[in-house]
Design an enzyme around this catalytic site. Structure first.
Site, short mmCIF file in Angstrom:
data_model
loop_
_atom_site.label_atom_id
_atom_site.label_comp_id
_atom_site.label_asym_id
_atom_site.label_seq_id
_atom_site.Cartn_x
_atom_site.Cartn_y
_atom_site.Cartn_z
N ARG A 65 21.29 13.79 -37.25
CA ARG A 65 20.05 12.92 -37.10
C ARG A 65 20.49 11.44 -36.45
NH1 ARG A 65 16.34 13.03 -41.53
NH2 ARG A 65 17.43 15.16 -41.69
N THR A 66 21.78 11.18 -37.02
CA THR A 66 22.15 9.77 -36.54
C THR A 66 22.69 9.82 -35.06
OG1 THR A 66 22.94 9.11 -38.75
CG2 THR A 66 23.79 7.82 -36.97
N LYS A 93 43.67 17.40 -31.66
CA LYS A 93 45.27 17.47 -31.20
C LYS A 93 46.11 16.29 -31.81
CE LYS A 93 43.77 19.51 -26.96
NZ LYS A 93 43.40 19.54 -25.64
N ARG A 115 30.98 7.02 -35.61
CA ARG A 115 31.15 7.53 -36.94
C ARG A 115 32.28 7.99 -37.29
NH1 ARG A 115 26.91 11.04 -40.07
NH2 ARG A 115 25.96 8.92 -40.08
N HIS A 143 26.76 1.72 -43.38
CA HIS A 143 25.77 2.64 -42.02
C HIS A 143 24.93 1.57 -41.61
CE1 HIS A 143 24.10 5.66 -40.01
NE2 HIS A 143 23.85 6.52 -40.86
#
Lengths: 325, 186
Positions: A65-66, A93, A115, A143
């Site tokens: 959702r974010t 990697k 994020r 957040h």
């Protein structure tokens, strides 16, 4: 021109958290979000203000959702967007965060929404690249756009945040949503309480001016708004709670428990919900729930943040930082 | 201090502005065949109240209720890169579908034409009006784009270092037009 405002309304280059903002800055973001709500109701859901800006959504942790909310916000402002997730990218990697960011910058980007699983990752990145950085959740730190959309939803419902009694229920200790909400709510004058298992309440939280309820029944009677956090199921394995069933029995928000609540009490949840664990379905889908308005407001608030930061400049950011101390 | 009113020179008082708005409404009425087709849309901020007043005059002149709306052009400006974001954005409220309608845009002062350019772009995102006309209380010249008004209340010569400030009751507590020093127009 006559109504010129300082770039970014004094927000600076980045949005890392609400801890570093003033109440006035938070109110400016909420006020700016208001007109952006209407754009999403238009037939052509788009305004040209960020035309030509390139925004990278850099997600090192899974998010639906974010990420989608940011992407809608960016597209509705006419920005060009690129999504990068940790799986299947050079991150897997072993590339470092700074190398990833510098590589992106070499392709001439303007903003990064990130994020990341590590607390402090957003600040770390923001200090190392000239692009605007917006924190989409960093570890257990903050957040901020989630808390801003929560504040907007509460303001829509109550008209005023000053003096509003909000109790956050659940795993406060590990929650960046709780942390950002506590900062945001306190700065706009709300009264904040938390409620949850003793093992999941940070020690010394009272020193911030936050009350603690041991019993969810007491929290419900006190509150104008109940903010129910998602219970991360891995907390059980780590020994913070005995069992999910036990958690639901003691702290679950049910319609029966809400019978003792104030008439106007609303229930928020940041999603995704564990129905039957922290919140029962009859509450989530009931008349007190503002969970879907939260999602709608998420797009408007993120549009406001992108818009306000897009014109921000490092010198203004410095001035803003100095003004805060 | 010399310059008595702080360099503020009133060029139209309340009565003069009211009379001019009535005249503008009359000119719009003269060109109106179907009142239901007409939509009067003010550009935020001061154009909105002027649009409402023009609509009042139209209604008093016997036109059926006139649809009014407001347009905030902030997100359509062409100086975002130069000026940066303006945190105060008002709502855009149109009274319904604009496709096929005759829209009269109302603003307080016409100067460079850039605001009107932005307003035309924004309207185009809502639909395709049959016709768009432009009505301004004051035209002070100085256009930077090929945009001309259809209805003009007053043409003003503005000396260098001065600018036009329109006051409306809801925002400013008065209805008038003044010339002010650019430095103190903030």
């Amino acid at each position: 021109m006559t109504d010129a405002a300082p770039p970014g309304a004094g927000l600076g280059k980045d949005l890392v958290g609400l801890e570093g903002l003033t109440g006035d800055q938070i109110r400016t973001i909420l006020d700016t979000a208001e007109p952006f709500k209407e754009i999403s109701e238009r037939r052509i859901k788009k305004v040209p203000v960020l035309r030509g800006k390139t925004i990278v959504n850099l997600f090192f942790e899974p998010s639906t959702r974010t990420r989608i909310s940011f992407e809608f916000a960016e597209k509705r402002l006419s920005a060009d967007t690129v999504n990068i997730s940790a799986t299947g990218s050079s991150v897997q990697k072993g590339e470092t965060l700074v190398d990833t960011a510098r590589t992106l910058e070499a392709m001439r980007i303007d903003m990064v929404v990130m994020r990341h699983g590590s607390s402090g990752a957003a600040r770390f990145l923001a200090d190392r690249i000239p692009s605007n950085v917006i924190n989409g959740g960093d570890g257990q730190h903050e957040h901020p756009t989630q808390a801003l959309l929560d504040l907007l939803t509460l303001r829509d419902r109550f008209g005023e945040l000053d003096g509003l009694k909000v109790c956050i229920v659940g795993d406060i200790l590990h929650s960046r949503v709780a942390r950002s909400n506590i900062w945001g709510l306190l700065k706009v004058g709300a009264e904040v309480a938390v409620c949850g298992p003793r093992t999941l309440i940070p020690l010394g939280i009272e020193e911030l001016g936050v009350s603690v309820f041991g019993r969810v029944e007491e929290a419900i009677e006190w509150s104008d708004a109940l903010y129910v956090l998602r219970l991360q199921l891995e907390r059980m394995k780590a020994g913070f709670i005995p069992s999910v069933r036990e958690y639901n029995r003691v702290f679950g928000v049910s319609a029966e428990r809400l019978e003792r609540a104030k008439e106007a009490l609303v229930v928020l949840h940041p999603g995704p919900m564990n129905r039957g664990v922290e919140i029962d379905s009859d509450v989530a889908d009931g008349p007190r729930s503002v969970i879907l308005p939260q999602v709608t407001n998420g797009v408007a608030v993120r549009m406001a943040v992108l818009y306000l930061l897009a014109g921000g400049r490092p010198d203004a950011a410095e001035a803003a930082k100095q003004g805060e101390t | 201090m010399p310059g008595t009113t702080g360099g503020r020179e009133k060029v139209m008082d309340r009565d003069a502005v009211e009379a001019t708005l009535r005249e503008l409404a009359g000119l719009i009425a003269d060109r109106t065949e179907d009142p239901a087709d007409l939509m009067v849309v003010g550009i935020r901020r001061r154009g909105v109240e002027l649009a409402d007043r023009i609509a009042d005059h139209l209604e008093r002149a016997g036109f059926a209720p006139v649809d009014t709306g407001s347009l905030d052009i902030t997100l359509y400006r062409d100086d975002f890169e130069q000026v940066g974001p303006r945190p105060v954005i008002g709502p855009t409220e149109l009274p319904g579908e604009i496709t096929g309608r005759r829209v009269v845009l109302v603003d307080d002062v016409l100067y460079t034409g850039r605001t009107v350019r932005a307003a035309l772009d924004e309207l185009a995102d809502f639909g395709r009006p049959r016709r768009i006309e432009l009505c301004v209380l004051v035209d002070r010249g100085g256009r930077e784009l090929p945009i001309q008004p259809d209805y003009v209340g007053r043409r003003l010569e503005v000396p260098p270092g001065r600018q036009v400030a329109v006051s409306v009751p809801d925002l400013d507590g008065d209805l008038c037009v003044c010339l002010v020093d650019t430095a103190e127009a903030g």
